[in-house]
Design an enzyme around this catalytic site. Structure first.
Site, PDB file in Angstrom:
ATOM      1  N   TYR A 152      76.511  65.514  56.873  1.00 19.02           N
ATOM      2  CA  TYR A 152      77.196  64.526  56.034  1.00 19.02           C
ATOM      3  C   TYR A 152      78.687  64.495  56.368  1.00 19.02           C
ATOM      4  CZ  TYR A 152      79.448  62.540  51.905  1.00 19.02           C
ATOM      5  OH  TYR A 152      80.248  61.812  51.074  1.00 19.02           O
ATOM      6  N   ALA A 153      79.303  65.673  56.409  1.00 17.81           N
ATOM      7  CA  ALA A 153      80.729  65.747  56.731  1.00 17.81           C
ATOM      8  C   ALA A 153      80.995  65.229  58.143  1.00 17.81           C
ATOM      9  CB  ALA A 153      81.219  67.182  56.587  1.00 17.81           C
TER      10      ALA A 153
END
Length: 336
Positions: A152-153
């Site tokens: 996600y990051a």
């Protein structure tokens, strides 16, 4: 203005759309209403917008290139706020392809729309998760973010880099906003405050990772929204490099590009957060203490000095007030 806001059935997007409509902007809402969490909550958020003058909704997916292009062509927005994304740090471990489709391919389609339709300013959601393995506190936009700890990051870091390339190549002003742990009314059911409230009221134990010792810059949704709208109104230009040797990660030096943190400057320990929630609910929690989860960082702390200096705003709602407002909304919405 006419503003395209993606993710308007989502937590932050629905709040942003309401504020823009209240000040007289036309809002083109875009959301695919997926079932990552309870779609009825998304429908309820959307229903609040659809009765307001100036709101037009499009149900489609950012990964659908033709659908995104048609929105830009038909509605001719002047500015764009991109908040649609596959959210959630942990969900990415089981569903990586969804993240790349929504957060990377979908963002590319937004950038292409901005490129070909003369968009004045693109504001998009990034995340404090991009700081990853960075342990220097408070987190500053001027620090490197080369070691994300989750997919996600990594997708959000990719968004920042993609935005920079489009800003440089095509002169599109872009502003990325790194949100720090957002909470409040109409929030996401997969986030801690929602999960904790539901479990405590049901008399069930709550999972408390890292034994509750980690700290977060918990940021109330109204503070986030105020920052988003002010950032939308603050169009970046080219700014000098951070020093004579390398571009500043937050300003570029070669493109109309900015990155800002939006987070409360006073981090709160998770155990304190739970304590405030117990007080607001009038009920004690049963804690299931667990080790730190893979991909989680021990602490987050936001340096918002750039936001204050350039946008004229700092988040200010404390957790006592913010959690109280959330609990009041939760009891009313779920009739408990």
């Amino acid at each position: 203005m006419t503003v395209l806001v993606t993710g308007t059935a989502g937590f932050i997007g629905s709040h942003v759309a309401q504020v823009l409509l209240a000040r007289g902007d036309e809002v083109i809402g875009f959301d695919n209403l997926n079932d990552y969490y309870d779609p009825t909550l998304k429908q309820a958020r959307l229903a609040r917008l659809q009765v307001l003058p100036g709101y037009t909704h499009v149900t489609a997916d950012l990964a659908d290139r033709a659908a995104v292009e048609s929105v830009f062509t038909k509605y001719k927005p002047q500015r764009v706020v991109n908040l649609a994304a596959q959210a959630g740090v942990r969900y990415a471990a089981e569903n990586p392809h969804v993240y790349v489709s929504s957060n990377v391919t979908g963002f590319l389609h937004v950038l292409e729309g901005c490129r070909h339709h003369g968009i004045e300013h693109l504001v998009y959601a990034s995340t404090s998760s991009v700081y990853g393995a960075n342990l220097k506190m408070p987190f500053s936009e001027h620090s490197p973010t080369e070691h994300p700890l989750t997919l996600y990051a990594a997708t959000k870091k990719a968004n920042e880099q993609m935005a920079h390339s489009y800003s440089h190549l095509y002169g599109i002003p872009t502003t990325g906003l790194r949100f720090f742990t957002v909470y409040g009314p109409w929030g996401r059911p997969d986030m801690a405050l929602f999960l904790f409230t539901k479990a405590i009221l049901a008399g069930e134990p709550i999972k408390v990772f890292n034994h509750g010792h980690h700290k977060r810059s918990f940021t109330y949704v109204d503070d986030i929204v105020e920052g988003v709208v002010r950032a939308l109104d603050t169009v970046p230009g080219k700014e000098p490099a951070w020093n004579g040797l390398a571009p500043d990660p937050a300003t570029s030096g070669v493109a109309p590009y900015r990155i800002y943190n939006i987070g409360n400057e006073q981090p709160v320990q998770l155990l304190r957060y739970i304590e405030v929630l117990e007080q607001c609910l009038g009920k004690k929690a049963t804690l299931q203490l667990l080790p730190l989860q893979a991909g989680d960082v021990p602490d987050t702390e936001a340096d918002v000095s750039d936001l204050i200096a350039n946008v004229g705003y700092r988040p200010s709602v404390n957790v006592e007030e913010g959690v109280g407002r959330f609990v009041a909304w939760y009891r009313d919405y779920y009739k408990v």
